[in-house]
Design an enzyme around this catalytic site. Structure first.
Site, short mmCIF file in Angstrom:
data_model
loop_
_atom_site.label_atom_id
_atom_site.label_comp_id
_atom_site.label_asym_id
_atom_site.label_seq_id
_atom_site.Cartn_x
_atom_site.Cartn_y
_atom_site.Cartn_z
N TYR A 104 3.39 8.55 15.22
CA TYR A 104 4.68 7.34 15.14
C TYR A 104 5.85 8.14 15.39
O TYR A 104 6.92 7.19 15.14
CB TYR A 104 4.43 6.75 13.97
CG TYR A 104 3.23 6.10 13.53
CD1 TYR A 104 2.44 5.34 14.44
CD2 TYR A 104 2.55 6.19 12.21
CE1 TYR A 104 1.35 4.71 14.08
CE2 TYR A 104 1.32 5.71 11.93
CZ TYR A 104 0.93 4.76 12.97
OH TYR A 104 -0.40 4.22 12.60
N CYS B 107 -3.53 23.74 18.02
CA CYS B 107 -3.35 24.05 19.31
C CYS B 107 -2.75 22.87 20.26
O CYS B 107 -3.40 22.48 21.15
CB CYS B 107 -4.53 24.47 19.91
SG CYS B 107 -4.25 25.54 21.57
N GLY C 51 0.86 -0.97 0.03
CA GLY C 51 0.05 -0.02 -0.02
C GLY C 51 0.97 1.36 -0.02
O GLY C 51 0.92 2.13 -0.80
#
Length: 457
Positions: free
Chosen positions: A356, A383, A310
C-alpha cells in the site's frame, strides 16, 4: 519522530531528540526511559531476551481500553470488531468480555470465533465469495447476520436456509459511489470494484427485493463501507445520504421498514505524526448528527446503527520489535546520505509498506544515544528491493548491529497478512500486561514449515 512529509525525505524535519517517544503513535502504556522502550511494564530488551525477535508486542490494556472507548462512545450502536485486522482466540475472548460484537469474513475467521466460544448471535459474516460450505456453517452455528454481496450469494443462502428449515438475518452490502481519500486498494465504495451492489445501477434495490422475498432470509438492512484509514467524516456523510435515500425508497416501494443499517468502519489511526485521527467520541458525535439530519430530511425513522472498527482498536495496541543485523550508508542526490538499517524481519511480517506504500515510524528501543539523528530506511532481510518496513525515519547516527528497533501501529493487518516468503518463520504475538508477558500466538518453527510439505516421506 517523524515530521509531515507528503513527498519523501526532503519533507522530513530532523528531530531535536531522536531518542524521544512520540506518544500519540504508541499504545497507552508505552514509555521510554534511558533509551529503553517498555510496553505494559515490560522492557522490550527483556521481552526479546525471553521470546526472541522479531516479535509483535500486544498491549492488552490498550486493546481493551480502545474497545471500551468505541463501545461507550457508540452506546446506541452495535460495535462489530473487524476481525480481518487481527484475530485470534485471545482477542475474541477480550471482545466478548468487553461487550463488542464480531465481524468475520471467512470460514477460518468464523472457526476462530467458534473455538473461542463467542456468542454467535453477535457475529456478522462478510465476504464477496462465501462458499456453500461457509454459508452452511454460518447458518448451523446461528450467526446473527450474513452480509450478502451478490445475487448468486442470495440464491445460495436461500437454498441453505430452505434445506435446513432455518432463518438467518441478512444485510445487503451496497456501493454508494463514494471516492474515499485513501489508497486505491482499500477504497471500497466506488463503483469499479468487487464489493457490494451498486445503488446507482438499481442492483441494490433489486437485491433488497430478492432478500425480502426469500422465505429463509430475514431482511435487516443495508450495509455500506467506504474504505480504510479515513480521517474525516465527509465520506460518511455522502454515503449515509445515499444509503438512507435507498432505505427510504425500500420503505416506500417494497413496503418494508428495515430495522438496521451498518456504516462500516475504516477509521484511521496515527502511523506517523502527519496523521491526525479522531477519537471515538468525536466520531460518534459527528456520524450520529449526519444520520439524524438525513433521517429528518427524508422523514424516516432512524434505523439501529452499527459500525465496524478494526484497525482503530488493534492498530495502535501492537508494535513490532526487530534486531538490527547490518547497517550501510547510501549516497543520495543533493549530497544527502541515507542509512539502510537491515532488521531480522521485513515484508513477511509487514507487507503493508510494499503493498500500500504505507508509512510507519520507528525508534531505537534498547539504548540511549548521544549521536546526532541521521536519515534512515528500515529494511528487511528478504530477497526483494521493495522489502521496506519504514521508508524514511530519523534514527540516531550511531545505530549499529544488535540494536533493537521498534515500529508502532503494527496491530492491524501485519500479522493477519504475514507470510512465509523466503520460508521465513512468522513471529510470535506476545501479550504484555502489568509487567508480565504471555504468548498469544507462538513463533513458528521449521516443523511448521514442513507440516504441509508432503513431498518427501
Amino acid at each position: 519522530m517523524r515530521a509531515n512529509r507528503p513527498g519523501g525525505p526532503h519533507w522530513l524535519r530532523e528531530p531535536s531528540d531522536p531518542d524521544a517517544l512520540v506518544t500519540s503513535l504508541w499504545s497507552q502504556t508505552a514509555t521510554k526511559a534511558d533509551g529503553v522502550l517498555s510496553v505494559g511494564g515490560v522492557s522490550l530488551p527483556e521481552l526479546v531476551r525471553e521470546h526472541g525477535s522479531p516479535a509483535y508486542v500486544l498491549d492488552e490494556a490498550d486493546f481493551r481500553s480502545r474497545a471500551r472507548a468505541f463501545r461507550d462512545a457508540f452506546g446506541a450502536y452495535d460495535v462489530y470488531y473487524a476481525g480481518k485486522a487481527f484475530l485470534c482466540t485471545t482477542v475474541v475472548r477480550w471482545l466478548a468480555e468487553e461487550g463488542l460484537s464480531l465481524d468475520v469474513c471467512s470460514g477460518g475467521e468464523l472457526a476462530v470465533a467458534e473455538r473461542a466460544g463467542f456468542p454467535m448471535e453477535r457475529v456478522g459474516f462478510h465476504g464477496n465469495n462465501k462458499t456453500v460450505a461457509e454459508l452452511e456453517r454460518a447458518v448451523e452455528l446461528g450467526v446473527g447476520r450474513v452480509i450478502v454481496d451478490s445475487f448468486h450469494e442470495i440464491e445460495r443462502l436461500a437454498s441453505v436456509t430452505s434445506e435446513r428449515g432455518r432463518t438467518v438475518g441478512v444485510m445487503v452490502r451496497v456501493t454508494a459511489g463514494v471516492e474515499a481519500h485513501t489508497h486505491e486498494y482499500i477504497a471500497t465504495a466506488h463503483e469499479d470494484q468487487k464489493f457490494g451492489f451498486s445503488i446507482a445501477s438499481g442492483d441494490a434495490l433489486e437485491a433488497v427485493r430478492r432478500v425480502h422475498a426469500a422465505p429463509g432470509l430475514r431482511l435487516l438492512g443495508l450495509h455500506s463501507h467506504i474504505g480504510s484509514q479515513i480521517f474525516d467524516t465527509s465520506g460518511f456523510e455522502v454515503a449515509a445520504r445515499r444509503v438512507l435515500t435507498l432505505h427510504a425508497q425500500v420503505s416506500e416501494e417494497v413496503g418494508v421498514e428495515m430495522p438496521e443499517m451498518d456504516l462500516g468502519g475504516g477509521f484511521g489511526i496515527a502511523y506517523t505524526t502527519q496523521d491526525d485521527p479522531s477519537d471515538p467520541a468525536q466520531l460518534a458525535t459527528e456520524i450520529t448528527k449526519i444520520v439524524q439530519h438525513e433521517c429528518r430530511a427524508l422523514r424516516v425513522a432512524e434505523p439501529r446503527l452499527s459500525i465496524e472498527p478494526g484497525r482503530a482498536i488493534v492498530g495502535p495496541s501492537m508494535c513490532t520489535v526487530y534486531e538490527v543485523g547490518t547497517v550501510k550508508e547510501v549516497a543520495l542526490d543533493g549530497g544527502l546520505v541515507r542509512t539502510y538499517v537491515s532488521v531480522d524481519g521485513g515484508m513477511s511480517d509487514n507487507i503493508r509498506t510494499a503493498l500500500y506504500d504505507a508509512d510507519y515510524s520507528a525508534t531505537i528501543a534498547s539504548r540511549v544515544s548521544g549521536s546526532a539523528p541521521a536519515l534512515a530506511r528500515v529494511v528487511g532481510k528478504h530477497c526483494e528491493a521493495g522489502d521496506i518496513v519504514v521508508k524514511d525515519e530519523f534514527l540516531p547516527g550511531d545505530v549499529r548491529p544488535g540494536d533493537l528497533v521498534a515500529v508502532p501501529g503494527t496491530g492491524a493487518y501485519c500479522r493477519s497478512m504475514a507470510s512465509n516468503y523466503n520460508h521465513a518463520l512468522r513471529p510470535p504475538v506476545i501479550g504484555v500486561r502489568d509487567g508480565k508477558t504471555f504468548t498469544v500466538l507462538r513463533r513458528e518453527t521449521e516443523a511448521d514449515l514442513f507440516a504441509t510439505d508432503v513431498g518427501v516421506l
